[in-house]
Design a protein around this motif. Structure first.
Motif, PDB file in Angstrom:
ATOM      1  N   TYR A  87       0.826  -1.213   0.000  1.00 19.45           N
ATOM      2  CA  TYR A  87       0.000   0.000   0.000  1.00 19.45           C
ATOM      3  C   TYR A  87       0.859   1.262   0.000  1.00 19.45           C
ATOM      4  O   TYR A  87       0.522   2.259  -0.609  1.00 19.45           O
ATOM      5  N   ASN A 103      -3.291  13.802  -0.788  1.00 19.20           N
ATOM      6  CA  ASN A 103      -3.478  14.759   0.299  1.00 19.20           C
ATOM      7  C   ASN A 103      -3.293  14.050   1.653  1.00 19.20           C
ATOM      8  O   ASN A 103      -3.047  12.843   1.701  1.00 19.20           O
ATOM      9  N   MET A 105      -5.464  13.315   3.944  1.00 15.89           N
ATOM     10  CA  MET A 105      -6.488  12.297   4.209  1.00 15.89           C
ATOM     11  C   MET A 105      -6.105  10.961   3.601  1.00 15.89           C
ATOM     12  O   MET A 105      -6.242   9.916   4.222  1.00 15.89           O
ATOM     13  N   LYS A 106      -5.643  11.008   2.356  1.00 15.08           N
ATOM     14  CA  LYS A 106      -5.292   9.773   1.663  1.00 15.08           C
ATOM     15  C   LYS A 106      -4.109   9.100   2.350  1.00 15.08           C
ATOM     16  O   LYS A 106      -4.095   7.883   2.552  1.00 15.08           O
ATOM     17  N   ILE A 108      -3.063   9.459   5.512  1.00 13.35           N
ATOM     18  CA  ILE A 108      -3.442   8.934   6.830  1.00 13.35           C
ATOM     19  C   ILE A 108      -4.272   7.669   6.662  1.00 13.35           C
ATOM     20  O   ILE A 108      -4.052   6.666   7.339  1.00 13.35           O
ATOM     21  N   GLY A 109      -5.214   7.699   5.721  1.00 10.17           N
ATOM     22  CA  GLY A 109      -6.034   6.525   5.464  1.00 10.17           C
ATOM     23  C   GLY A 109      -5.181   5.312   5.117  1.00 10.17           C
ATOM     24  O   GLY A 109      -5.373   4.225   5.664  1.00 10.17           O
ATOM     25  N   THR A 110      -4.215   5.508   4.224  1.00  4.26           N
ATOM     26  CA  THR A 110      -3.362   4.391   3.798  1.00  4.26           C
ATOM     27  C   THR A 110      -2.528   3.861   4.972  1.00  4.26           C
ATOM     28  O   THR A 110      -2.383   2.648   5.142  1.00  4.26           O
ATOM     29  N   LEU A 112      -3.297   4.028   8.178  1.00  4.53           N
ATOM     30  CA  LEU A 112      -4.203   3.302   9.082  1.00  4.53           C
ATOM     31  C   LEU A 112      -4.440   1.885   8.558  1.00  4.53           C
ATOM     32  O   LEU A 112      -4.442   0.918   9.323  1.00  4.53           O
ATOM     33  N   ILE A 113      -4.634   1.770   7.245  1.00  3.31           N
ATOM     34  CA  ILE A 113      -4.874   0.447   6.652  1.00  3.31           C
ATOM     35  C   ILE A 113      -3.671  -0.465   6.881  1.00  3.31           C
ATOM     36  O   ILE A 113      -3.815  -1.629   7.271  1.00  3.31           O
TER      37      ILE A 113
END
Lengths: 123, 136
Positions: A87, A103, A105-106, A108-110, A112-113
């Motif tokens: 990822y 950005n 958000m993207k 941080i999201g990645t 977290l995953i």
């Protein structure tokens, strides 16, 4: 152990190369309308005539073979957490090679995953 | 740069595609375990490929992968790679949940935490696209 880590990383790099080439290939085409079969069929025919896509498929196949070799000798509790690095590689490649917007958000999201996958693999 | 708008339909396509990937992996893993060869030397590597090339399970896995490719390129033609790939991680929660409901398998607290993080991560990535599609 070190060898296993290299195998997994190699598989992931090949996969990333494949995905980037797929994306580059489809970027060059008009988007198919997903509701109609005809539009999709025209799209598939164009995709299969592209060199980029075929090179991507070769890269993915190499990635898959290396991944299978890693699975055959590796402890799943090592292979899966390391697999989550894919990822990160995709995120970096999307930004630097494909020029996609990344950005906060993207990112941080990645991240977290990735942590989520590591936790699941450890449980 | 192409605008990337994530729709519910594409979201479902990604889920379907990743379930297919997991299924293909499962088939291949089963096939690999049947041959039970560990690749250590070049000779075992050759044996590994010859034996696996004759395994129906491995072939079934390859066919599922091939079919999945056609769904995947349609997805990629619509949205960013850096969005499609993270959303695909949703399979990491679908499989434990299926195991919970159908196989009555226990899910440990650690695993629930992992599932929670992935849900949060996918949520963030999904939100990030609305963001970028405004700018494009």
């Amino acid at each position: 152990m070190i060898q296993l880590v290299f195998l997994i990383l190699a598989a992931e790099i090949w996969n990333t190369v494949g995905q980037v080439l797929f994306k580059k290939g489809t970027n060059a085409l008009e988007k198919p309308h997903l509701g109609t079969f005809h539009s999709y069929w025209v799209f598939v025919k164009k995709v299969l005539s592209m060199k980029t896509i075929w090179i991507g498929l070769c890269a993915m196949t190499i990635g898959l073979i290396v991944w299978l070799v890693a699975l055959s000798r590796g402890d799943l509790s090592v292979v899966f957490p390391l697999g989550s690095l894919q990822y990160l590689l995709i995120l970096v490649a999307s930004r630097w090679i494909l020029g996609e917007k990344i950005n906060w958000m993207k990112s941080i999201g990645t991240i977290l995953i990735i942590f989520g996958i590591i936790l699941i693999a450890k449980s | 740069m192409r605008a990337s708008k994530l729709t519910f339909k594409i979201f479902l396509m990604i889920l379907f595609n990743d379930l297919g990937d997991s299924f293909a992996q499962l088939l291949m893993k089963k096939g690999l375990l049947q041959t039970g060869i560990e690749v250590v030397t070049w000779q075992t590597a050759i044996e590994f490929f010859v034996r696996n090339a004759s395994s129906p399970l491995v072939w079934a896995g390859i066919i599922v992968y091939a079919l999945n490719f056609f769904i995947w390129i349609a997805i990629l033609s619509h949205i960013d790679l850096s969005v499609a790939i993270p959303i695909g991680s949703t399979t990491y929660l679908i499989i434990p949940l299926l195991a919970l409901f159908f196989l009555k398998e226990q899910i440990t607290l650690l695993r629930w935490s992992g599932i929670g993080l992935i849900v949060a991560g996918v949520y963030f990535v999904t939100k990030s696209t609305d963001f970028s599609s405004e700018k494009v």
